[in-house]
Design a protein around this motif. Structure first.
Motif: not given
Length: 234
Positions: A207-224
């Motif tokens: 996650y530290r090297v992932m583009p922000r958009t990629m990460l945002r899509y990936a964690v969309e269903r995670f709890d806050q």
């Protein structure tokens, strides 16, 4: 009148200039944008699906002509027909369709075209076969071939087979295009729907090297709480 000419005529009857203008903006057809030069009739997807069903026996020769059109809806209808033929075909038919798909992939050149077809043609075909071709596509200089690579893995993910989705995601971590960031994030999210730990382990490593958009899509269903931890780089 040939079947192909009749198909195109049917599409013209559904054309809507106002919708065409909206779609042209939505699919970024301006100079320097990813869909530069794409032409729209303004035919919506339900109408295209009806036409594809009507002409579902179109020959591969005519599908190739339709797929090479500068008109976006022609290409989408060609791919809907191809997906339908793949579903109904035997192993020999499916081999021919996948070979055709990969040979003419340069015409599968917008995200909706890729997303409709990649999981349902190469993805389905490779469920029980060697998947080396997807790694070649993932390393392609062509944006759409890279998107085909990651979107094809959706077929595997649906079968709870995550290895290639995660490996190809890792290959695309440093891709420079937003449309790849979105597709990879989406596929990681789909992995997480079925195996949360598999996605979380992947994210902890990368996650530290992932583009922000990629990460945002990936964690969309995670709890806050978890979402904040990943998005804040903690």
């Amino acid at each position: 009148m040939s079947m192909l000419i009749q198909l195109k005529a049917d599409m013209e009857t559904l054309a809507d200039p106002e919708k065409a203008a909206i779609l042209s903006r939505f699919f970024k057809t301006g100079k320097g944008q990813y869909g530069e030069g794409d032409i729209f009739l303004g035919v919506m997807v339900p109408g295209q699906r009806r036409i594809a069903k009507k002409y579902e026996t179109l020959s591969l020769k005519d599908i190739r002509k339709l797929l090479s059109s500068k008109i976006h809806e022609h290409r989408l209808v060609a791919l809907i027909i191809l997906v339908n033929q793949y579903k109904k075909g035997d192993e020999h038919d499916r081999y021919k369709i996948v070979d055709f798909y990969l040979r003419y992939s340069k015409y599968i050149n917008n995200w909706d075209l890729v997303d409709l077809s990649a999981p349902n043609i190469p993805g389905e075909y490779l469920l029980n076969k060697d998947r080396a071709v997807l790694y070649r596509l993932a390393r392609s200089k062509n944006l759409w071939e890279r998107r085909i690579a990651i979107m094809s893995t959706f077929a595997f993910i649906r079968k709870n087979d995550f290895e290639d989705a995660l490996r190809i995601s890792a290959l695309l971590l440093h891709d420079d295009h937003d449309l790849i960031h979105k597709a990879v994030g989406w596929m990681l999210r789909e992995v997480g729907k079925r195996d949360f730990k598999a996605e979380e382990d992947f994210l902890k490593e990368h996650y530290r090297v992932m583009p922000r958009t990629m990460l945002r899509y990936a964690v969309e269903r995670f709890d806050q709480t978890k979402k904040r931890l990943f998005m804040n780089g903690q």
